[in-house]
Design a protein around this motif. Structure first.
Motif, short mmCIF file in Angstrom:
data_model
loop_
_atom_site.label_atom_id
_atom_site.label_comp_id
_atom_site.label_asym_id
_atom_site.label_seq_id
_atom_site.Cartn_x
_atom_site.Cartn_y
_atom_site.Cartn_z
N UNK A 1 4.85 -12.88 -19.36
CA UNK A 1 5.99 -12.92 -18.48
C UNK A 1 5.48 -13.01 -17.04
N UNK A 2 6.21 -13.76 -16.25
CA UNK A 2 5.79 -13.88 -14.87
C UNK A 2 6.94 -13.49 -13.96
N UNK A 3 7.60 -14.44 -13.34
CA UNK A 3 8.59 -14.14 -12.31
C UNK A 3 9.99 -14.04 -12.90
N UNK A 4 10.71 -13.02 -12.47
CA UNK A 4 12.12 -12.91 -12.85
C UNK A 4 12.99 -13.76 -11.94
N UNK A 96 -0.83 -14.98 -10.42
CA UNK A 96 -0.19 -16.22 -10.84
C UNK A 96 1.07 -16.49 -10.02
N UNK A 97 1.84 -15.46 -9.75
CA UNK A 97 3.05 -15.62 -8.93
C UNK A 97 2.66 -16.02 -7.50
N UNK A 140 5.45 -20.55 -14.77
CA UNK A 140 5.21 -21.75 -13.97
C UNK A 140 4.83 -22.94 -14.83
N UNK A 141 5.34 -24.10 -14.43
CA UNK A 141 5.01 -25.36 -15.07
C UNK A 141 4.25 -26.20 -14.06
#
Length: 168
Positions: A1-4, A96-97, A140-141
């Motif tokens: 999981x990354x950004x909400x 990563x964010x 992220x893509x």
């Protein structure tokens, strides 16, 4: 999981554009919390990553991880007169964010030449499309502008670099 969620604000914390990817945070209160952080926390204490506990209190660096369940982590970068901010309530990869926010800034500059408050307002439709294409459910893509131009055919309103014509 990354950004909400990802949102862009001006220097006072007033939101210009936002996108809630996961729906697991209250976006409006998160933006208000970020604005409160910009106002209440002194400049020499501010960090690009900070945590807010479930009670809404800012957590110092030494206490992060000791607050128990809940809360949100904020990651932000400043560019010109803007803040690009990512929020997560999970145990996410903050690096990563942060990388995503810097690459998103470069992508916006590639599309609009200059990234500032005016270019955000003039290109909000394309920005929403870019936010949707560059992140899928918080992950992220591709942020490569040549690939994204194949999917997003609408041209952005490129800002003229009129730094010579700006008033002092």
């Amino acid at each position: 999981m990354v950004a909400s969620a990802i949102f862009i604000t001006d220097l006072t914390g007033k939101p210009l554009i936002s996108r809630n990817y996961r729906g697991d945070i209250p976006l409006t209160s998160s933006i208000e919390t970020f604005a409160r952080y910009l106002i209440e926390v002194e400049e020499d204490v501010k960090t690009p990553v900070f945590h807010v506990d479930s009670a809404g209190e800012f957590v110092g660096r030494e206490d992060v991880g000791c607050t128990g369940v809940g809360g949100e982590a904020f990651v932000y970068v400043q560019h010109n007169n803007l803040y690009l901010c990512g929020v997560t309530c999970k145990n996410s990869n903050i690096a990563l964010i942060l990388t995503y926010l810097y690459q998103l800034t470069a992508l916006f500059q590639d599309y609009f030449t200059t990234l500032n408050e005016e270019s955000i307002r003039d290109n909000f439709v394309i920005i929403y499309e870019l936010l949707d294409e560059t992140m899928d459910h918080g992950l992220p893509q591709s942020l490569d502008s040549t690939i994204l131009r194949q999917f997003i055919t609408q041209e952005g309103n490129r800002m003229a670099d009129d730094s010579k014509n700006k008033p002092p």
